[in-house]
Motif scaffolding. Structure first.
Motif, PDB file in Angstrom:
ATOM      1  N   GLU A 252       0.973  -1.325  -0.082  1.00 35.05           N
ATOM      2  CA  GLU A 252       0.043   0.075  -0.003  1.00 35.05           C
ATOM      3  C   GLU A 252       0.804   1.372   0.098  1.00 35.05           C
ATOM      4  OE1 GLU A 252      -2.793   2.159   3.026  1.00 35.05           O
ATOM      5  OE2 GLU A 252      -3.122   0.054   3.043  1.00 35.05           O
ATOM      6  N   ILE A 253       0.528   2.069  -0.973  1.00 31.64           N
ATOM      7  CA  ILE A 253       1.377   3.380  -0.901  1.00 31.64           C
ATOM      8  C   ILE A 253       1.096   4.532  -0.516  1.00 31.64           C
ATOM      9  CG2 ILE A 253       3.082   2.607  -2.784  1.00 31.64           C
ATOM     10  CD1 ILE A 253       1.579   4.236  -4.777  1.00 31.64           C
ATOM     11  N   GLY A 254      -0.512   4.545  -0.274  1.00 30.06           N
ATOM     12  CA  GLY A 254      -1.150   6.004   0.188  1.00 30.06           C
ATOM     13  C   GLY A 254      -2.449   6.004  -0.208  1.00 30.06           C
TER      14      GLY A 254
ATOM     15  N   LEU B 297       3.535  13.738  -3.104  1.00 32.65           N
ATOM     16  CA  LEU B 297       4.030  14.788  -3.433  1.00 32.65           C
ATOM     17  C   LEU B 297       3.286  15.894  -2.470  1.00 32.65           C
ATOM     18  CD1 LEU B 297       3.502  14.815  -7.238  1.00 32.65           C
ATOM     19  CD2 LEU B 297       5.813  15.158  -5.840  1.00 32.65           C
ATOM     20  N   ASP B 298       4.125  17.296  -2.366  1.00 27.39           N
ATOM     21  CA  ASP B 298       3.685  18.319  -1.522  1.00 27.39           C
ATOM     22  C   ASP B 298       2.328  18.815  -2.120  1.00 27.39           C
ATOM     23  OD1 ASP B 298       6.243  17.958  -0.271  1.00 27.39           O
ATOM     24  OD2 ASP B 298       7.052  19.534  -1.471  1.00 27.39           O
ATOM     25  N   SER B 299       1.705  19.435  -1.298  1.00 24.05           N
ATOM     26  CA  SER B 299       0.377  19.801  -1.513  1.00 24.05           C
ATOM     27  C   SER B 299       0.609  21.265  -2.564  1.00 24.05           C
ATOM     28  CB  SER B 299      -0.624  20.210  -0.271  1.00 24.05           C
ATOM     29  OG  SER B 299       0.305  21.144   0.309  1.00 24.05           O
ATOM     30  N   TYR B 300       1.634  21.952  -2.497  1.00 24.80           N
ATOM     31  CA  TYR B 300       1.672  23.196  -3.351  1.00 24.80           C
ATOM     32  C   TYR B 300       2.106  22.580  -4.857  1.00 24.80           C
ATOM     33  CZ  TYR B 300       6.766  22.502  -3.190  1.00 24.80           C
ATOM     34  OH  TYR B 300       8.125  22.286  -3.196  1.00 24.80           O
TER      35      TYR B 300
ATOM     36  N   CYS C  20      14.864  12.335  -6.041  1.00 22.30           N
ATOM     37  CA  CYS C  20      14.465  12.529  -7.352  1.00 22.30           C
ATOM     38  C   CYS C  20      14.179  14.130  -7.907  1.00 22.30           C
ATOM     39  CB  CYS C  20      13.029  11.944  -7.326  1.00 22.30           C
ATOM     40  SG  CYS C  20      12.929  10.140  -7.221  1.00 22.30           S
ATOM     41  N   VAL C  21      14.932  14.487  -8.974  1.00 21.49           N
ATOM     42  CA  VAL C  21      14.797  15.844  -9.302  1.00 21.49           C
ATOM     43  C   VAL C  21      13.582  16.123 -10.147  1.00 21.49           C
ATOM     44  CG1 VAL C  21      16.058  17.526 -10.468  1.00 21.49           C
ATOM     45  CG2 VAL C  21      17.419  15.853  -8.906  1.00 21.49           C
ATOM     46  N   VAL C  22      12.592  16.933  -9.790  1.00 24.39           N
ATOM     47  CA  VAL C  22      11.453  17.299 -10.506  1.00 24.39           C
ATOM     48  C   VAL C  22      11.333  18.339 -11.230  1.00 24.39           C
ATOM     49  CG1 VAL C  22       8.940  17.475 -10.194  1.00 24.39           C
ATOM     50  CG2 VAL C  22      10.113  15.659  -8.758  1.00 24.39           C
ATOM     51  N   GLU C  23      11.029  18.320 -12.413  1.00 22.26           N
ATOM     52  CA  GLU C  23      10.839  19.607 -13.352  1.00 22.26           C
ATOM     53  C   GLU C  23       9.671  19.950 -13.677  1.00 22.26           C
ATOM     54  OE1 GLU C  23      13.779  19.291 -16.440  1.00 22.26           O
ATOM     55  OE2 GLU C  23      15.285  20.269 -15.173  1.00 22.26           O
ATOM     56  N   GLU C  24       9.347  21.051 -13.959  1.00 22.95           N
ATOM     57  CA  GLU C  24       8.090  21.743 -14.585  1.00 22.95           C
ATOM     58  C   GLU C  24       8.241  22.335 -16.132  1.00 22.95           C
ATOM     59  OE1 GLU C  24       4.458  24.480 -13.548  1.00 22.95           O
ATOM     60  OE2 GLU C  24       6.156  24.659 -12.431  1.00 22.95           O
TER      61      GLU C  24
ATOM     62  N   GLU D 234       0.072  11.757 -10.601  1.00 20.21           N
ATOM     63  CA  GLU D 234      -0.705  12.489 -10.046  1.00 20.21           C
ATOM     64  C   GLU D 234      -0.162  12.921  -8.621  1.00 20.21           C
ATOM     65  OE1 GLU D 234      -5.001  11.120 -10.030  1.00 20.21           O
ATOM     66  OE2 GLU D 234      -4.708  10.081 -11.956  1.00 20.21           O
ATOM     67  N   ASP D 235      -0.649  12.168  -7.604  1.00 18.21           N
ATOM     68  CA  ASP D 235      -0.157  12.384  -6.028  1.00 18.21           C
ATOM     69  C   ASP D 235       0.962  11.975  -5.646  1.00 18.21           C
ATOM     70  OD1 ASP D 235      -2.661  13.665  -6.388  1.00 18.21           O
ATOM     71  OD2 ASP D 235      -3.712  12.248  -5.047  1.00 18.21           O
TER      72      ASP D 235
END
Length: 186
Positions: A52-54, A156-159, A124-128, A107-108
């Motif tokens: 289970e991951i969340g 992921l963060d809520s922001y 993990c380096v996340v880009e947008e 998604e989340d």
């Protein structure tokens, strides 16, 4: 006596009809049964390990099936009080890990798997994608512990908005001493 037989017959028919409705509708008593049913429906598994991951924002409980060459994520949503149902809106497919390390944003969650035997954590380096600048911009670096099976996940963060503009640029694997043992660009 005839009236009692009719009542018993009708109660049995109603119960069988209700069970048939639940079975055909994909309703299950546990989220684990939803996972196993989705495995069969997608021609996957049975997974060697299920975790289970969340929980997603819409109360969907997420499970991951881990195999030798990758993993897949299945969501189960509560329905009608005591039942659980598979949600296709969160089905993302099978994630093959043919290289040493891979990560995705679903998604989340950030989910991934590494085949580096000494890895105890990954960054993990996340880009947008910034359309006004027409380039990728780094959003953050997320440090995630790695399980014994090589799988890692993090909410992921809520922001961070839930759009398709985000992706994992690279995954940095670290050993127990905190030294970088591998950098995997994606």
């Amino acid at each position: 006596m005839k009236r009692k037989k009719q009542i018993v017959r009708n109660v049995i028919l109603i119960a069988l009809t209700a069970l048939l409705f639940l079975w055909q509708g994909g309703y299950h008593l546990t989220p684990e049964r939803v996972f196993r049913s989705a495995e069969k429906a997608e021609w996957l598994g049975p997974a060697q390990e299920v975790m289970e991951i969340g929980t997603r924002g819409d109360d969907c409980l997420c499970f991951v099936g881990i195999e030798q060459e990758g993993f897949y994520v299945v969501s189960a949503k509560p329905s009608m009080g005591i039942f659980w149902k598979h949600t296709n809106e969160h089905w993302a497919g099978y994630f093959p890990v043919k290289e040493k390390t891979r990560a995705w944003i679903l998604e989340d969650f950030i989910v991934g798997q590494t085949k580096e035997p000494e890895a105890v954590e990954v960054v993990c380096v996340v880009e947008e994608w910034k359309s006004e600048k027409n380039e990728w911009q780094e959003v953050g670096r997320y440090t995630i512990p790695v399980g014994e099976n090589g799988f890692f996940s993090m909410a992921l963060d809520s922001y961070v908005p839930r759009t398709m503009n985000y992706w994992v640029k690279e995954v940095i694997c670290k050993n127990a001493a905190g030294e970088v043992i591998a950098v995997n660009k994606q």
